[in-house]
Motif scaffolding. Structure first.
Motif, PDB file in Angstrom:
ATOM      1  N   GLY A 152    -130.967 -44.364  66.052  1.00  0.00           N
ATOM      2  CA  GLY A 152    -131.960 -44.981  66.499  1.00  0.00           C
ATOM      3  C   GLY A 152    -132.491 -46.275  66.068  1.00  0.00           C
ATOM      4  O   GLY A 152    -133.510 -46.883  66.125  1.00  0.00           O
ATOM      5  N   LEU A 153    -131.505 -46.923  65.182  1.00  0.00           N
ATOM      6  CA  LEU A 153    -131.986 -48.288  64.187  1.00  0.00           C
ATOM      7  C   LEU A 153    -131.630 -49.419  65.232  1.00  0.00           C
ATOM      8  O   LEU A 153    -130.961 -49.380  66.020  1.00  0.00           O
ATOM      9  CB  LEU A 153    -131.343 -48.064  63.007  1.00  0.00           C
ATOM     10  CG  LEU A 153    -131.388 -46.826  62.177  1.00  0.00           C
ATOM     11  CD1 LEU A 153    -130.491 -47.167  60.677  1.00  0.00           C
ATOM     12  CD2 LEU A 153    -132.686 -46.474  61.689  1.00  0.00           C
ATOM     13  N   ASP A 154    -132.222 -50.541  64.381  1.00  0.00           N
ATOM     14  CA  ASP A 154    -131.703 -51.780  65.079  1.00  0.00           C
ATOM     15  C   ASP A 154    -130.950 -52.760  64.043  1.00  0.00           C
ATOM     16  O   ASP A 154    -131.317 -52.805  62.783  1.00  0.00           O
ATOM     17  CB  ASP A 154    -133.051 -52.607  65.447  1.00  0.00           C
ATOM     18  CG  ASP A 154    -132.700 -53.783  65.897  1.00  0.00           C
ATOM     19  OD1 ASP A 154    -131.940 -54.216  66.854  1.00  0.00           O
ATOM     20  OD2 ASP A 154    -132.954 -54.807  65.020  1.00  0.00           O
ATOM     21  N   MET A 155    -129.690 -52.989  64.486  1.00  0.00           N
ATOM     22  CA  MET A 155    -128.725 -53.672  63.279  1.00  0.00           C
ATOM     23  C   MET A 155    -129.546 -54.866  62.634  1.00  0.00           C
ATOM     24  O   MET A 155    -129.319 -55.119  61.737  1.00  0.00           O
ATOM     25  CB  MET A 155    -127.626 -54.254  64.103  1.00  0.00           C
ATOM     26  CG  MET A 155    -126.432 -54.694  63.206  1.00  0.00           C
ATOM     27  SD  MET A 155    -125.966 -53.664  61.911  1.00  0.00           S
ATOM     28  CE  MET A 155    -124.862 -52.643  62.666  1.00  0.00           C
ATOM     29  N   ILE A 156    -129.928 -55.855  63.444  1.00  0.00           N
ATOM     30  CA  ILE A 156    -130.567 -57.181  63.128  1.00  0.00           C
ATOM     31  C   ILE A 156    -131.873 -56.849  62.117  1.00  0.00           C
ATOM     32  O   ILE A 156    -131.992 -57.372  60.941  1.00  0.00           O
ATOM     33  CB  ILE A 156    -130.953 -58.063  64.106  1.00  0.00           C
ATOM     34  CG1 ILE A 156    -131.131 -59.561  63.107  1.00  0.00           C
ATOM     35  CG2 ILE A 156    -132.465 -57.541  64.649  1.00  0.00           C
ATOM     36  CD1 ILE A 156    -129.551 -60.084  62.716  1.00  0.00           C
TER      37      ILE A 156
END
Length: 573
Positions: free
Chosen positions: A472-476
């Motif tokens: 549940g991470l965000d790449m940017i």
């Protein structure tokens, strides 16, 4: 003697200034005896090396210091820029100074156009002029937004002397073209000496300023040209990568300490356990060059940086990933805050190479507290500044980056300041691709960001699309995290927050210290002199503020008086 006279003539030109753009009449600049040989061009160009940033600009409260951000405070006083209370200056020297430098670049470029000899003989000097003209224009945009674009020398009666500012995107587009020309003209990396510009430096700088403008525009919903700038950034960074002239610095003998000692390499003294010198550094693309005899720092750098004046925020401490590649709020190996050492366990190894870990030994630069045999054993420990560091004041997080461990008089340190290093190129590539395309492949991450992270974290999982999706991470966000950690205390943070349009949310937050309530700090953390927040964390500075106007610096009053058509930046009165 002729060279001395020409140098004096150049110096005289540098001292004359007549207007808001610091431009002299053209006839004053056309010294006929100055442009007869290739050496004349190079002599004139070499003055430009003195325009580069120094430790005073970065580590102290200079124009790009992290002390103006949300990561570092100065124990000697709160920073008016970081808490949003700075005011319009009467003059700041930076606006007029950059135009003065642009003027000198234009002088060389125009004389090169009339050069009757072999153009290859003056190519490097001409490349330097294009590099610095593009760089100085980009600095004006970074500081003030819109700026007057000046790509030719101007007489004092020229209408441009009282012109309105040009759109920032047009100024950056021109700077990009200048840096492309510089890349074609400058010597390759194999043909330069210490401290000289090379072709890769031009493309790396191009990537930097194109990424800055592309993300600035994208984060504010200005989509018309942001893709163009992001594409320029990605392509320029990839060019440097493919040229393969530089690499991430790593020494097997130093191991995980390669990051720490990379910044401290000196010649003529033992400045690291392996006795490496500046020639062993494969990462620094362009530096402010220092020498132990001819060009020392002139700043009490080690005293400033070792567990002293630079106070680090809890936000920075929480930024470091755990060894499972996850942030503290998601990691199963994070050990919490109960003991002073708890939060340091199983973390990114850069954490204790940048911030001083409780219980660690530290050495300084005096005869009484420097390294003896570099083994870290009995002789060294009997001679160190602190055999078991115990933070007991301010936030309880202290900086140790930039502090040497060998004996030398304060101000006599001579390690180079990295203006551009290869790690920046790699992280610029990752960010530009992800911002441009809305995604990034694992292959692109592996040739860029993961090389930076893996330098001192060989067992940490790589950043990958699977890791992001599964947790549940965000790449940017993770790419930005990597940049923040890698370039801690190198003068990038505030500009990054501005271009991401996050300063307005991050800068007003209280500057916090360690978690105090219910932890070992309550009994072993010294005297508590600051209030606590609702989570029991030290509030080192509250009541910080930040308005949209603070994303740009105000133009100084003296320049507005000289040219009212400049117009003050929005919100500044």
């Amino acid at each position: 003697m002729n060279k001395i006279l020409k140098s004096l003539s150049i110096a005289a030109i540098a001292l004359t200034a007549t207007s808001c753009l610091e431009l002299d009449p053209r006839e004053q600049l056309a010294e006929p005896n100055m442009w007869n040989t290739p050496e004349d061009f190079q002599l004139f160009a070499n003055q430009m090396y003195g325009w580069t940033l120094t430790y005073g600009d970065i580590v102290y409260d200079g124009i790009m210091s992290d002390k103006r951000s949300d990561l570092i405070e100065d124990k000697n006083g709160l920073n008016t820029v970081s808490n949003g209370t700075n005011v319009i200056p009467t003059g700041d020297g930076y606006y007029s100074g950059n135009y003065d430098r642009i003027r000198r670049c234009n002088i060389l470029i125009e004389h090169a156009a009339g050069w009757g000899g072999n153009r290859d003989d003056i190519a490097h000097a001409l490349g330097m002029a294009y590099f610095f003209r593009g760089y100085c224009h980009s600095e004006l945009v970074r500081m003030y937004g819109d700026a007057i674009l000046v790509n030719q020398t101007i007489d004092t009666d020229d209408p441009r002397m009282n012109a309105k500012r040009d759109n920032r995107q047009d100024v950056i587009a021109s700077a990009i073209e200048d840096l492309k020309k510089a890349g074609e003209l400058l010597k390759p990396a194999s043909g330069i000496q210490a401290g000289e510009l090379c072709s890769d430096a031009a493309y790396a700088m191009l990537a930097r300023i194109a990424l800055r403008e592309g993300t600035w525009q994208k984060s504010r919903g200005n989509m018309e040209r942001c893709g163009e700038f992001l594409d320029e950034a990605a392509k320029a960074a990839r060019k440097v990568i493919d040229n393969a002239n530089f690499s991430i610095f790593y020494n097997a003998g130093l191991g995980e300490k390669s990051y720490r000692y990379m910044f401290l390499l000196e010649d003529g003294v033992k400045s690291n356990p392996m006795g490496l010198g500046k020639a062993d550094n494969t990462e620094f693309i362009f530096v402010r060059h220092y020498d132990p005899e001819l060009s020392r720092h002139g700043k009490n750098l080690t005293i400033e940086c070792l567990n002293n004046a630079q106070i680090v925020s809890r936000k920075m401490a929480n930024m470091y990933l755990c060894q499972d590649g996850l942030p503290v709020e998601k990691s199963k190996v994070f050990q919490g805050y109960d003991r002073r050492i708890s939060e340091w366990n199983n973390r990114d190894n850069r954490m204790h190479q940048q911030i001083s870990r409780p219980g660690d030994a530290f050495w300084g630069n005096t005869a009484q507290n420097c390294r003896v045999d570099w083994l870290g054993e009995e002789a060294d420990l009997a001679h160190c500044a602190d055999a078991s560091f115990s933070p007991a004041s301010s936030t309880r997080y202290f900086n140790n980056k930039w502090a040497t461990e060998h004996e030398c008089q304060s101000g006599y340190e001579s390690y180079d300041y990295p203006i551009i290093r290869y790690a920046e190129v790699l992280l610029t590539y990752a960010e530009a691709v992800c911002e441009r395309d809305g995604r990034i492949s694992d292959d692109d991450l592996d040739i860029s960001l993961n090389l930076v992270r893996g330098r001192v974290n060989p067992d940490m999982p790589k950043l990958s699309n699977k890791l992001v999706n599964d947790n549940g991470l965000d790449m940017i966000t993770e790419i930005r995290r990597e940049r923040t950690v890698e370039f801690y205390n190198e003068g990038f943070r505030l500009d990054d927050l501005k271009r991401w349009n996050l300063a307005k949310t991050e800068m007003p937050k209280p500057f916090l210290g360690v978690k105090w309530t219910g932890t070992e700090y309550e009994t072993k953390g010294g005297t508590l002199t600051y209030p606590l927040d609702s989570d029991g964390c030290i509030i080192y500075e509250g009541n910080r503020q930040w308005e949209e106007k603070n994303d740009l610096y105000p133009l100084p009053i003296d320049q507005l008086q000289l040219n009212p058509n400049l117009g003050q930046n929005p919100g500044w009165r």
